[in-house]
Design an enzyme around this catalytic site. Sequence first.
Site, PDB file in Angstrom:
ATOM      1  N   ASP A 132      33.144  19.229  68.069  1.00  0.00           N
ATOM      2  CA  ASP A 132      34.023  18.140  67.655  1.00  0.00           C
ATOM      3  C   ASP A 132      33.400  17.353  66.500  1.00  0.00           C
ATOM      4  O   ASP A 132      32.190  17.469  66.208  1.00  0.00           O
ATOM      5  CB  ASP A 132      34.249  17.230  68.878  1.00  0.00           C
ATOM      6  CG  ASP A 132      35.574  16.490  68.838  1.00  0.00           C
ATOM      7  OD1 ASP A 132      36.196  16.421  67.773  1.00  0.00           O
ATOM      8  OD2 ASP A 132      35.966  15.944  69.890  1.00  0.00           O
TER       9      ASP A 132
ATOM     10  N   ASP B 153      45.205  16.471  68.393  1.00  0.00           N
ATOM     11  CA  ASP B 153      45.077  15.720  69.641  1.00  0.00           C
ATOM     12  C   ASP B 153      46.437  15.422  70.244  1.00  0.00           C
ATOM     13  O   ASP B 153      46.526  14.892  71.345  1.00  0.00           O
ATOM     14  CB  ASP B 153      44.332  14.401  69.400  1.00  0.00           C
ATOM     15  CG  ASP B 153      42.834  14.581  69.562  1.00  0.00           C
ATOM     16  OD1 ASP B 153      42.422  15.634  70.072  1.00  0.00           O
ATOM     17  OD2 ASP B 153      42.082  13.666  69.177  1.00  0.00           O
TER      18      ASP B 153
HETATM   19  C1  DGJ Z   1      38.650  14.429  70.109  1.00  0.00           C
HETATM   20  C2  DGJ Z   1      39.141  15.779  70.515  1.00  0.00           C
HETATM   21  O1  DGJ Z   1      40.142  16.203  69.675  1.00  0.00           O
HETATM   22  C3  DGJ Z   1      39.590  15.719  71.961  1.00  0.00           C
HETATM   23  O2  DGJ Z   1      40.151  16.942  72.340  1.00  0.00           O
HETATM   24  C4  DGJ Z   1      38.418  15.361  72.810  1.00  0.00           C
HETATM   25  O3  DGJ Z   1      37.457  16.386  72.730  1.00  0.00           O
HETATM   26  C5  DGJ Z   1      37.819  14.039  72.358  1.00  0.00           C
HETATM   27  N1  DGJ Z   1      37.545  14.042  70.943  1.00  0.00           N
HETATM   28  C6  DGJ Z   1      36.570  13.738  73.121  1.00  0.00           C
HETATM   29  O4  DGJ Z   1      35.927  12.647  72.642  1.00  0.00           O
END
Ligand code: DGJ
Length: 758
Positions: free
Chosen positions: A485, A555
């Site tokens: 991430d 997301d």
């Molecule tokens: C952003 C990601 O896109 C989510 O899927 C998740 O992993 C969060 N960060 C966790 O902090």
Amino acid sequence: MNIAVHETKGIFHLYNDKISYLIGILPDGQAGNLYYGKRIHDREEYDYLLEPARRSHSVYMSDESGNELESRGFSAENLRMEYGVFGNGDFREPAVMVRHEDGSRVSCFRYRSYKIMDGKPELEGLPSTYTEDEGEAMTLQLFLEDAVAGLELVLNYTIFAAEGIIARSAFFRNKGTETLVLERAMSMCLDLPDPEYEWIQLSGSWARERHPVTRPLAPGAVSIESLRGHSSHQQNPFIVLKRPTADEKQGEVMGFSLVYSGNFLARAEEDCYEAVRVMMGIHPDGFSWKLEAGESFQTPEAVMVWTDRGLGGMSRIYHDLYRSRLARGYWRDRPRPILCNNWEATYFDFNEEKLLQIAAKARDCGVELFVLDDGWFGARRSDHAGLGDWYANRDILPGGIKGLSEKVEALGMKFGLWFEPEMVNPDSDLYRAHPDWVLSVPGRPRSLSRHQCILDFSRPEVVDHIHDMMYKILKESKISYIKWDMNRSMSECWSAALPADRQGETAHRYILGVYDLYRRLTAEFPMVLFESCAGGGARFDPGMLAYAPQAWCSDDTDAMERVKIQYGTSYCYPISSIGSHVSAVPNHQTGRITPLATRAAAAFFGTYGYELDLNRLSPEEQEQVSAFTAFMKQHREMIQFGDFYRLRSPFEYNESGWMTVSKDKKTALVAGFRELGRPNQGFRRLKLDGLDPDRTYRVTVPACFGGDESQYVVRTGDELMQIGLITSDVLSGRIDMWEQMGQPADFNARIFVLEEMA
Ligand code: DGJ
């Protein structure tokens, strides 16, 4: 495929069955573009394409000895250049700008020699497309020189045999004695002779990435960019120029895609003579690269696609190329495991017991991989602390990651783990030990985002340190998958390790550090599947795909939003790269309640997984989930590695659709999505694509979508493509394909399976 060289006329003709790309050495020695488009015959000379014009107020060029070129028509601003320079009378935005020791920024690169090779050389330190067999592509390197500065410029062109693909990049070497500074060095520049194009970009924001936006070119410039340190949610490093009459199925379309994950600029400029300059590369703002004598610089690669088979044809060319000649490694050609990720199920509120309960239920529903997301390390019980401390929090995971991964494997599943390697919370052991390891300008306030700072990945010792922590966990635990991430944009981009006159290199060196860590970990753990992520889709770019064959698309897990996001993403990126999960309702981003089947239908067209605690579903819903999982296992190879066709756009229609056809055209899967229910509708026909017109297909609605597989209709490929799928027909007399017993009228989805009849 060939690269024909007509030395006396200074012509280089790159061609294959589909396209021609013609470069001509201009009378003053600069490289000019003569043609790019559908394949034409190869001839000795194309002098007529130079089109010098005697125009009032133009600035005329001189040859290397300073003689004004005989026809006063020879002016840089009237010519189509391969790599426009600054300061010589070409008043369009340049591809390159070099600052010399005397403060001047005037350049002139003249042709010296060329080299042709089979295949495609690697770009040092940078991701790029590749060949597996030298017969797949040929590469031309044009060597040019700015004799005054002693700066060599190598323009690289690789033409692939199979389709209208040309990969380009530029390489600089300081062969002189001066210290030079590159202030701009684009990956590609292309001058087109007319402006009859529409420009398409993929734009959005967090949770709303990659919506296609179309506009006509007009005098002046249109551009998209990122100055966020990553390729960004807001704009994607990909643009299209299409003829106004081109559509999904036909017409002339050019794609331009940058294999890079950092700051970028993509731009098209229509000049006053109705010519168009397209360019793409690292964003020049904040960028500079010092070239001491003997030093060199390689730009990222830009991949250009030309086709007359419309937007759909262009997308399928990118899909095949990026899936098989950009992505690499064990997972490249393998169907992707169906996973369950705990993020939306628990956020930070979990312990080992809870995780194992979620994993066990997922296993019962056929899921193959359990992924532990954020919150397992250091003092990370919220997003305020712990980033950078990559060791398990023993209060919640008594056996550490090793213990948990073994327990998950004992359940009969694989285990995956989340990292955010490039980040650090000020409240962390790593920050307390190395406060100077973050990007920030001494004496200036430092901005935070999500309570975190960015580690200075331009410094090899920082990358080494993070590598060693990740390596230890990967080595000692049973980890089959990593979600990498990256949750904030870059600000105060300054490195404590670089001198003042090299600070313009920081953002690019940072990206090189990210690529280096990816390269090392993927080499050390070749069986581990990497999924990239950046707060959802802020780094959904070809640079990442070279290391991580899939990326968390957004997301936003709402099915209807995902239909739009995935539709836009498919313009450039293969379905096998699109991370897509079924999540809970009401949806956490939109509050919308969609049927489980709709959520599954949208997620099928990607890597597929679940982002919820399946224990919270009713027994009937759990049964449905098992059926969807089984359905995806049966069809994922075709979905992820077949040919994808966009049928109706969710940006234009209440009812949209897409489909995938297997490469052998024996099977296909069609999805239709309806946003809002409307009463008393007429018959609907969904015109399919990509089938063999001469074959006969059996059309069914799968049981998990309310169909009865013993009920089917038989149609020929041409009927389905020319007349369309008359959905009431398949669904035994229902007037509207969307009317389905017990299903809400809004946010509905339908799936149809096509199988060739023997
Ligand atoms: C952003 C990601 O896109 C989510 O899927 C998740 O992993 C969060 N960060 C966790 O902090």
